[in-house]
Design a protein around this motif. Structure first.
Motif, PDB file in Angstrom:
ATOM      1  N   THR A  63      75.604  69.950  66.370  1.00  0.00           N
ATOM      2  CA  THR A  63      76.338  68.684  66.408  1.00  0.00           C
ATOM      3  C   THR A  63      77.717  68.945  66.991  1.00  0.00           C
ATOM      4  N   THR A  64      78.407  67.883  67.337  1.00  0.00           N
ATOM      5  CA  THR A  64      79.775  68.040  67.829  1.00  0.00           C
ATOM      6  C   THR A  64      80.498  66.705  67.648  1.00  0.00           C
ATOM      7  N   TYR A  65      81.766  66.692  68.000  1.00  0.00           N
ATOM      8  CA  TYR A  65      82.557  65.468  67.909  1.00  0.00           C
ATOM      9  C   TYR A  65      82.680  64.831  69.286  1.00  0.00           C
ATOM     10  N   ALA A  66      82.656  63.516  69.301  1.00  0.00           N
ATOM     11  CA  ALA A  66      82.627  62.768  70.549  1.00  0.00           C
ATOM     12  C   ALA A  66      83.904  62.975  71.355  1.00  0.00           C
ATOM     13  N   PRO A  67      83.785  63.108  72.690  1.00  0.00           N
ATOM     14  CA  PRO A  67      84.963  63.274  73.550  1.00  0.00           C
ATOM     15  C   PRO A  67      85.614  61.948  73.890  1.00  0.00           C
ATOM     16  N   SER A  68      86.000  61.195  72.877  1.00  0.00           N
ATOM     17  CA  SER A  68      86.601  59.887  73.094  1.00  0.00           C
ATOM     18  C   SER A  68      88.070  60.022  73.484  1.00  0.00           C
ATOM     19  N   THR A  69      88.556  59.101  74.319  1.00  0.00           N
ATOM     20  CA  THR A  69      89.982  59.079  74.634  1.00  0.00           C
ATOM     21  C   THR A  69      90.779  58.361  73.556  1.00  0.00           C
ATOM     22  N   GLU A  70      90.101  57.698  72.633  1.00  0.00           N
ATOM     23  CA  GLU A  70      90.771  57.042  71.524  1.00  0.00           C
ATOM     24  C   GLU A  70      90.681  57.929  70.290  1.00  0.00           C
ATOM     25  N   GLN A  71      91.808  58.142  69.624  1.00  0.00           N
ATOM     26  CA  GLN A  71      91.834  59.055  68.490  1.00  0.00           C
ATOM     27  C   GLN A  71      90.829  58.641  67.419  1.00  0.00           C
ATOM     28  N   ASP A  72      90.691  57.351  67.162  1.00  0.00           N
ATOM     29  CA  ASP A  72      89.769  56.894  66.129  1.00  0.00           C
ATOM     30  C   ASP A  72      88.332  57.287  66.446  1.00  0.00           C
ATOM     31  N   GLY A  73      87.997  57.405  67.731  1.00  0.00           N
ATOM     32  CA  GLY A  73      86.633  57.749  68.107  1.00  0.00           C
ATOM     33  C   GLY A  73      86.354  59.228  68.122  1.00  0.00           C
ATOM     34  N   GLN A  74      87.391  60.058  68.054  1.00  0.00           N
ATOM     35  CA  GLN A  74      87.197  61.499  68.176  1.00  0.00           C
ATOM     36  C   GLN A  74      86.589  62.130  66.934  1.00  0.00           C
ATOM     37  N   ALA A  75      86.621  61.444  65.810  1.00  0.00           N
ATOM     38  CA  ALA A  75      86.003  61.956  64.589  1.00  0.00           C
ATOM     39  C   ALA A  75      84.543  61.546  64.465  1.00  0.00           C
ATOM     40  N   GLU A  76      84.012  60.882  65.485  1.00  0.00           N
ATOM     41  CA  GLU A  76      82.600  60.477  65.448  1.00  0.00           C
ATOM     42  C   GLU A  76      81.719  61.701  65.679  1.00  0.00           C
ATOM     43  N   LEU A  77      80.853  61.976  64.732  1.00  0.00           N
ATOM     44  CA  LEU A  77      79.934  63.111  64.844  1.00  0.00           C
ATOM     45  C   LEU A  77      78.691  62.668  65.599  1.00  0.00           C
ATOM     46  N   VAL A  78      78.269  63.485  66.570  1.00  0.00           N
ATOM     47  CA  VAL A  78      77.089  63.160  67.379  1.00  0.00           C
ATOM     48  C   VAL A  78      76.220  64.395  67.511  1.00  0.00           C
ATOM     49  N   GLY A  79      74.955  64.184  67.858  1.00  0.00           N
ATOM     50  CA  GLY A  79      74.076  65.299  68.132  1.00  0.00           C
ATOM     51  C   GLY A  79      74.433  65.949  69.454  1.00  0.00           C
ATOM     52  N   ASP A  80      74.253  67.272  69.524  1.00  0.00           N
ATOM     53  CA  ASP A  80      74.494  68.017  70.763  1.00  0.00           C
ATOM     54  C   ASP A  80      73.198  68.728  71.139  1.00  0.00           C
ATOM     55  N   LEU A  81      72.961  69.922  70.605  1.00  0.00           N
ATOM     56  CA  LEU A  81      71.644  70.535  70.760  1.00  0.00           C
ATOM     57  C   LEU A  81      70.596  69.734  70.002  1.00  0.00           C
ATOM     58  N   ALA A  82      71.017  69.169  68.871  1.00  0.00           N
ATOM     59  CA  ALA A  82      70.113  68.358  68.066  1.00  0.00           C
ATOM     60  C   ALA A  82      70.075  66.930  68.588  1.00  0.00           C
ATOM     61  N   THR A  83      68.970  66.256  68.324  1.00  0.00           N
ATOM     62  CA  THR A  83      68.805  64.887  68.800  1.00  0.00           C
ATOM     63  C   THR A  83      69.672  63.910  68.017  1.00  0.00           C
ATOM     64  N   ASP A  84      70.081  64.294  66.820  1.00  0.00           N
ATOM     65  CA  ASP A  84      70.971  63.460  66.014  1.00  0.00           C
ATOM     66  C   ASP A  84      71.772  64.372  65.095  1.00  0.00           C
ATOM     67  N   THR A  85      72.377  63.828  64.083  1.00  0.00           N
ATOM     68  CA  THR A  85      73.257  64.621  63.217  1.00  0.00           C
ATOM     69  C   THR A  85      72.547  65.182  61.995  1.00  0.00           C
ATOM     70  N   GLY A  86      71.230  65.187  61.998  1.00  0.00           N
ATOM     71  CA  GLY A  86      70.479  65.850  60.945  1.00  0.00           C
ATOM     72  C   GLY A  86      70.089  64.935  59.804  1.00  0.00           C
ATOM     73  N   THR A  87      69.108  65.403  59.031  1.00  0.00           N
ATOM     74  CA  THR A  87      68.598  64.640  57.895  1.00  0.00           C
ATOM     75  C   THR A  87      68.618  65.515  56.651  1.00  0.00           C
ATOM     76  N   PRO A  88      69.350  65.112  55.608  1.00  0.00           N
ATOM     77  CA  PRO A  88      69.374  65.897  54.375  1.00  0.00           C
ATOM     78  C   PRO A  88      68.303  65.413  53.396  1.00  0.00           C
ATOM     79  N   ASN A  89      67.971  66.259  52.418  1.00  0.00           N
ATOM     80  CA  ASN A  89      67.154  65.790  51.311  1.00  0.00           C
ATOM     81  C   ASN A  89      68.057  65.078  50.303  1.00  0.00           C
ATOM     82  N   ASP A  90      67.484  64.650  49.196  1.00  0.00           N
ATOM     83  CA  ASP A  90      68.235  63.813  48.259  1.00  0.00           C
ATOM     84  C   ASP A  90      69.417  64.534  47.618  1.00  0.00           C
TER      85      ASP A  90
END
Length: 567
Positions: A63-90
Motif C-alpha cells: 500500500t502507499t499514500y496518494a500523491p495528491s497536491t492537496e494536503q488533505d488528500g495525501q493521507a489517503e491510503l491506496v493499494g500499490d502492489l496490492a489491488t486494495d488496502t487489504g482485508t482484516p479478520n474480525d
C-alpha cells in the motif's frame, strides 16, 4: 492520471514550478542532494527522504499514500502492489492482500507473492540486514526465544533450527497464488498502513545481494538504476522497460530519466538551481534551502514560483520529567506549558519558512490532527495565566529547573528564546546543552536525576498517531528498570495506557484516528509534553520543472510520482 492544480497559500503547495502542468513523458530531471544515501535496500532504509524517493522511483509496496497536491488528500491510503488496502479478520490479527497480476521486475519476471514474503523475511536477518524498521519482528506471530529474539533468523540462516524457524515464518506470512496473508501476534488496526513501508516490500531472491547489497537496486517501479550507484556521487535512474502505467495506479513517471547527484552542499544546490543555467533549469533540490536563503527565495516572485515550503511532520517538543521534584506536580507542568512562547521559538529557528508553532505532536497532515489547545495558552504563551497557576499550586517561586537539549547553533538560539517567557511567569530555567549522544544521554536512567525537563523531536512512521503517542507515552511499553525508553519524562498513566491499547484496535480508520486525537488532548491536559514547532522544508526547482509539489505525509519531501520536465 492527471491531477488538478490548487491555488498557493500557506496550507497548499503549487503544482508547477513555472507554467502549466505537464502530463507528457520525456526529459531528464536532475535531483541534487547533500546525501549521503546510506542504502537503497528496501529492508534497510531508515531515512524518510530516501524511503519516499525509493517508493516513487523503483520500490513498490503493498500500500502507499496518494500523491495528491492537496494536503488533505495525501493521507489517503491506496493499494500499490496490492489491488486494495487489504482485508482484516474480525479481531485484526490476520490481514489478507491480493497482488496485482501485471507488475514486473526490471528483468521481465513477475513480482510474486513469494517475492513479498521473501522481502519481509529479510528483516529477521538482523546480523545482515540492519538499520531499517523492525515492525515485522514486533507484530508477526512467530515464536520467540527465551531472550526475546525471534525464533526465525531470516532467509540466510542454515541448519535444523533455521528450518523450524522458516516453518513458523511461512505460517505467519502465507502465500496462496496472488493472495498474501499475514498472521499477527495481536490485533493491529493500522497494519494496512504499516505495510506501506519499503521494509514490507518485495525482493527477488535471486537478485538479493544480502549484506553486501547496500546500494543494489532491482526495480519493480518505473525506473531502474543504470549501472552501479557511486557512493558520494550518485547514479542515473532510467526507465524500467517492463513497467507499464496500467500496472501502477500511483506513479505517473513523466521524466525519461532521473539523474541523482549527491555530495553537494545544500547552499550550493540552492544557488545552482536558483541561477537557472542549462543544468539548473531541469534540477530540483532534495535538501531544504538554508534559512539564510529561504527569506530571499520567498521574497523574489520568480523564485517563489519555483519553490515549495511543506510541513515535514517533524515536531519539536519538551518533556517535563515527572520524577523530578519540580515537575511531579501536574499543575507546575501545565504552568510551564502555558508560559511557553512557541512564536519566539519559531522566529529563532528561522521564521515561518523554517517552522510553524505547534501545540500538538500530531502533525498537521495526519488524520488525528485536531488543532485544539486544551490549556488555552496560544502560540505566544500566557505568562499571567502561568503565574496564576503556579500561585494556586502553592509552590515557591521562582521555580528552578534544568532543561537538557541537543545543542547546535540553531537550537541554542531557539531554546534560549523560551527563557524570557518562563522567567516572567515565575520559572528560573537553567539550560544544559548536550553536544554528543543526545538521545542516549536522556534515555539513560541517570538522566532522571540530572535533569528536570528534556527537549526532543519526533516524526510519524506512517500517517497515524499510533506511531507517535504510544511510542512516546505508553509507560507499559517504554518504562523498565533499564530506563524510560522514549518516554523520557517517565510519564505514567494507567488509564491512558489502557485507552491507547483500546484505540489501536478500533477497526475504522477515521474513528481510530479520532480516538488518537482524544488521547493527545488528555496528554496535553496532563502536561505530559509541550509541543513547540513543526518543521518546514523549502525546496527550489529550475524553470523547466513542472508539477512541483511535496508530500507532507511522506515527510514533506518532493513528490516524484508526479514531477515532470519540459525538455
Amino acid at each position: 492520471m492527471g491531477r488538478e492544480s490548487v491555488p498557493t497559500d500557506t496550507d497548499t503547495t503549487p503544482t508547477s514550478a513555472v507554467g502549466d502542468r505537464v502530463e507528457e513523458r520525456g526529459g531528464s530531471l536532475h535531483a541534487l542532494s547533500l546525501g549521503p544515501v546510506a542504502t537503497w535496500d528496501p529492508q534497510r532504509i531508515s531515512s524518510r527522504g530516501d524511503a519516499a524517493f525509493a517508493q516513487r522511483v523503483f520500490a513498490r509496496t503493498l500500500t502507499t499514500y496518494a500523491p495528491s497536491t492537496e494536503q488533505d488528500g495525501q493521507a489517503e491510503l491506496v493499494g500499490d502492489l496490492a489491488t486494495d488496502t487489504g482485508t482484516p479478520n474480525d479481531d485484526l490479527t490476520q490481514w489478507t492482500f491480493t497482488l496485482r497480476e501485471d507488475v514486473m521486475w526490471q528483468d521481465g519476471s513477475p513480482v510474486t507473492c513469494e517475492d513479498v514474503a521473501y522481502g519481509v523475511s529479510r528483516t529477521f536477518a538482523t546480523d545482515d540486514i540492519t538499520g531499517g524498521p523492525t515492525d515485522a519482528l514486533a507484530v508477526l506471530d512467530i515464536p520467540r526465544n527465551p531472550d526475546g529474539t525471534s525464533r526465525y533468523a531470516g532467509p540466510y540462516a542454515t541448519g535444523e533450527r533455521a528450518e523450524s524457524g522458516q516453518e513458523s515464518f511461512d505460517e505467519a506470512v502465507a502465500c496462496d497464488g496472488r493472495e498474501l496473508t499475514f498472521t499477527l501476534s495481536q490485533g493491529v488496526g493500522d497494519f494496512d498502513e504499516m505495510v506501506s513501508q519499503p521494509a514490507f516490500g518485495p525482493v527477488e531472491a535471486d537478485a538479493d545481494e544480502g549484506a553486501e547489497g547496500t546500494h543494489a537496486v532491482f526495480s519493480a517501479g518505473p525506473y531502474m538504476l543504470q549501472g552501479a550507484w557511486e557512493e558520494g556521487r550518485g547514479g542515473v535512474f532510467v526507465r524500467n522497460p517492463h513497467w507499464t502505467p496500467e500496472s501502477d495506479p500511483v506513479r505517473d513517471a513523466y521524466p525519461d530519466e532521473i539523474r541523482y547527484q549527491e555530495g553537494l552542499e545544500t547552499q550550493t544546490v540552492a544557488q545552482q538551481v536558483m541561477a537557472d543555467n542549462e543544468s539548473g533549469r531541469v534540477s530540483v533540490s532534495l535538501g531544504s534551502a538554508p534559512p539564510a536563503i529561504q527569506q530571499y527565495i520567498t521574497a523574489v516572485e520568480g523564485l517563489r514560483e519555483r519553490s515549495v515550503n511543506p510541513r515535514t511532520g517533524i515536531v519539536d517538543y519538551l518533556v517535563p520529567n515527572t520524577r523530578s521534584q519540580v515537575f511531579r506536580d501536574p499543575e507546575v507542568r501545565r504552568a510551564l506549558a502555558v508560559a511557553t512562547n512557541r512564536d519566539a521559538y519559531v522566529t529563532a529557528i528561522g521564521g515561518s519558512t523554517a517552522a510553524e508553532p505547534a501545540v500538538s505532536l500530531v502533525p498537521e497532515a495526519l488524520p488525528a490532527h485536531h488543532g485544539d489547545d486544551p490549556l488555552g495558552a496560544g502560540t505566544r504563551g500566557d505568562v499571567v495565566e502561568a503565574a496564576s497557576i503556579l500561585e494556586e499550586a502553592g509552590v515557591d517561586t521562582p521555580v528552578t529547573f534544568t532543561l537538557a537539549y541537543r545543542s547546535d547553533a540553531t537550537s541554542d538560539k531557539a531554546v534560549s528564546a523560551l527563557v524570557a517567557g518562563w522567567r516572567e511567569a515565575g520559572f528560573d530555567p537553567r539550560l544544559e546543552p548536550v553536544t554528543e549522544d543526545y538521545f542516549a544521554t536522556i534515555s539513560d536512567p541517570d538522566a532522571a536525576e540530572d535533569y528536570d525537563a528534556f527537549w526532543s523531536n519526533w516524526a510519524p512512521a506512517w500517517a497515524s498517531a499510533s506511531t507517535i503517542l504510544p511510542p512516546l507515552f505508553d509507560s507499559s511499553i517504554n518504562i523498565t528498570d533499564d530506563g524510560p525508553g522514549r518516554d523520557y519524562g517517565y510519564f505514567e498513566d494507567e488509564e491512558l495506557d489502557e485507552q491507547m491499547a483500546r484505540t489501536a484496535l478500533i477497526p475504522d480508520r477515521a474513528e481510530r484516528e479520532a480516538g488518537w486525537a482524544d488521547v493527545d488532548r488528555s496528554l496535553l491536559e496532563a502536561g505530559a509534553y509541550i509541543g513547540l514547532a513543526e518543521r518546514r522544508a523549502l525546496y527550489v526547482a529550475g524553470a523547466d520543472v513542472r508539477n512541483l509539489s511535496a508530500n507532507a505525509v511522506l515527510g514533506g519531501v518532493l513528490e516524484f510520482a508526479d514531477i515532470a520536465v519540459t525538455r
